[in-house]
Enzyme design. Structure first.
Site, PDB file in Angstrom:
ATOM      1  N   CYS A  98       0.831  -1.209   0.000  1.00  0.00           N
ATOM      2  CA  CYS A  98       0.000   0.000   0.000  1.00  0.00           C
ATOM      3  C   CYS A  98       0.866   1.260   0.000  1.00  0.00           C
ATOM      4  O   CYS A  98       1.315   1.716   1.049  1.00  0.00           O
ATOM      5  CB  CYS A  98      -0.932  -0.014   1.211  1.00  0.00           C
ATOM      6  SG  CYS A  98      -2.023   1.407   1.255  1.00  0.00           S
ATOM      7  N   CYS A 139      -0.521   4.107   1.915  1.00  0.00           N
ATOM      8  CA  CYS A 139      -0.402   3.995   3.375  1.00  0.00           C
ATOM      9  C   CYS A 139       1.022   4.323   3.824  1.00  0.00           C
ATOM     10  O   CYS A 139       1.224   5.037   4.795  1.00  0.00           O
ATOM     11  CB  CYS A 139      -0.693   2.572   3.854  1.00  0.00           C
ATOM     12  SG  CYS A 139      -2.056   1.756   3.063  1.00  0.00           S
ATOM     13  N   ASP A 140       2.015   3.764   3.142  1.00  0.00           N
ATOM     14  CA  ASP A 140       3.385   3.783   3.655  1.00  0.00           C
ATOM     15  C   ASP A 140       4.366   4.617   2.845  1.00  0.00           C
ATOM     16  O   ASP A 140       5.485   4.872   3.304  1.00  0.00           O
ATOM     17  CB  ASP A 140       3.942   2.340   3.711  1.00  0.00           C
ATOM     18  CG  ASP A 140       3.051   1.423   4.534  1.00  0.00           C
ATOM     19  OD1 ASP A 140       2.512   1.902   5.544  1.00  0.00           O
ATOM     20  OD2 ASP A 140       2.882   0.258   4.165  1.00  0.00           O
TER      21      ASP A 140
END
Ligand code: NDP
Length: 314
Positions: free
Chosen positions: A136, A139-140
């Site tokens: 992701c 996300c990261d």
């Protein structure tokens, strides 16, 4: 006694359904999930900052957003059970949901079990999971360890290009690696990739090995046409090779599409079984946003409420 409504799943879709159903006095029970197909709270639990959920102009951490939704659902009387359901029986009424420790009966059910990111099953990639490798980018990708570094993205769909474009804001270079010589992504998205000077496209290539010390330091790619191996130093690798809906436990009980997503009678959330509704990513291979999942969760609760009333069960 049969419950009026059981909601399976506790991501934005299931929790929004719970808020609406609880306010409608349906005393919903949310089966939060435990280990299978993700975790309680769904994919937002592994998201750092959510900047596009309306109502949070400063952004909000994924787990905090879920926690707030849960508290809101609890405030109106939702009951939570932190377990997975292994089997469902929708062939007789009330419906039966069970696992090794309990059986629950329900007049109506909302399935909101979401989807899980697919990952490459390669031992060296597993070794660097969360140590440079993730599924992701949104996300990261903005983490300090990836700033001004070379980062790789695997995949040829819209998500891979979207993630590569997103990463190009922080990375020194993004390698976009695809197993064929043609993207699956839409033409508009392809244009984005081709025109971005920070994105280097590596066609016809698959991941052969990931290597490094404590964290990822590089990858070896195999050209599928020439079998030639190339070595690329990179600090991050994001797999963007699609999602699988978490529908294993209902596949034989409900109609699903070729990829396993539950079919709904859009614009309603009705499934192939009357009284069973589905919402969120478990029905949606296209949009997959927290807000779209929350939206269909709301619709599912309204659909369930109306169906229960129409059948004298509300
Ligand atoms: P897709 O299924 O569209 O694409 C997955 C990609 O991963 C494909 O290119 C596929 O290759 C590749 N892939 C699959 N398995 C492997 C593997 N084992 N090894 C290497 N590569 C692999 O998934 P997406 O998540 O990209 O998109 C899902 C849906 O969401 C689509 O309908 C898309 O249009 C939509 N979407 C739309 C966006 C937008 O419009 N802004 C943004 C994001 C998603 P191959 O092509 O060879 O099969």
């Amino acid at each position: 006694m049969a419950k009026k409504l059981v909601i399976i799943g506790s991501g934005p879709s299931g929790l929004t359904a719970a808020i609406y159903a609880a306010r409608a006095d349906l005393q919903p029970v949310v089966i939060e999930g435990f280990m299978k197909g993700g975790q309680p709270g769904g994919q937002l639990m592994t998201t750092t900052e959510v900047e596009n959920f309306p109502g949070f102009p400063e952004g909000i951490d994924g787990p905090e957003l879920i926690d707030r939704m849960k508290k809101q659902a609890a405030r109106f009387g939702t009951e939570f059970i932190m377990e997975d359901m292994d089997t469902v029986d929708f062939s007789s009424r009330p419906f039966t949901l069970s696992n090794s420790t309990r059986t629950i009966t329900a007049h109506s059910v909302i399935i909101a079990t979401g989807a899980s990111a697919m990952v490459l099953d390669l031992p060296s990639a597993k070794k660097f999971w969360s140590k440079g490798i993730s599924a992701c980018a949104t996300c990261d990708g903005a983490l300090p360890i990836f700033r001004n570094q070379v980062i790789a993205v695997i995949g040829g769909g819209d998500s891979a290009i979207e993630e590569a474009s997103f990463l190009s804001r922080f990375a020194s270079k993004v390698l976009l690696i695809h197993r064929r010589d043609e993207f699956r992504a839409s033409k508009a998205m392809q244009k984005r990739a081709f025109e971005n000077p920070k994105i280097e496209i590596v066609f016809d290539s698959v991941l052969e090995e990931a290597y490094g010390g404590q964290f990822l330091e590089g990858i070896k790619l195999k050209n599928v046409k020439t079998s030639q191996i190339s070595d690329y130093a990179c600090k991050g690798l994001f797999m963007s090779i699609g999602h699988t809906p978490n529908t294993g436990f209902v596949k034989n009980a409900l109609e699903v599409d070729a990829k396993g997503y539950i079919k709904v009678k859009s614009p309603s959330t009705a499934t192939s079984v009357e009284g069973v509704f589905a919402a969120g990513d478990v029905t949606d291979p296209h949009y997959r946003q927290a807000i779209s999942a929350a939206g269909t969760g709301c619709v599912a609760a309204l659909d369930a409420e109306r169906w229960l009333q129409a059948n004298g069960l509300g």
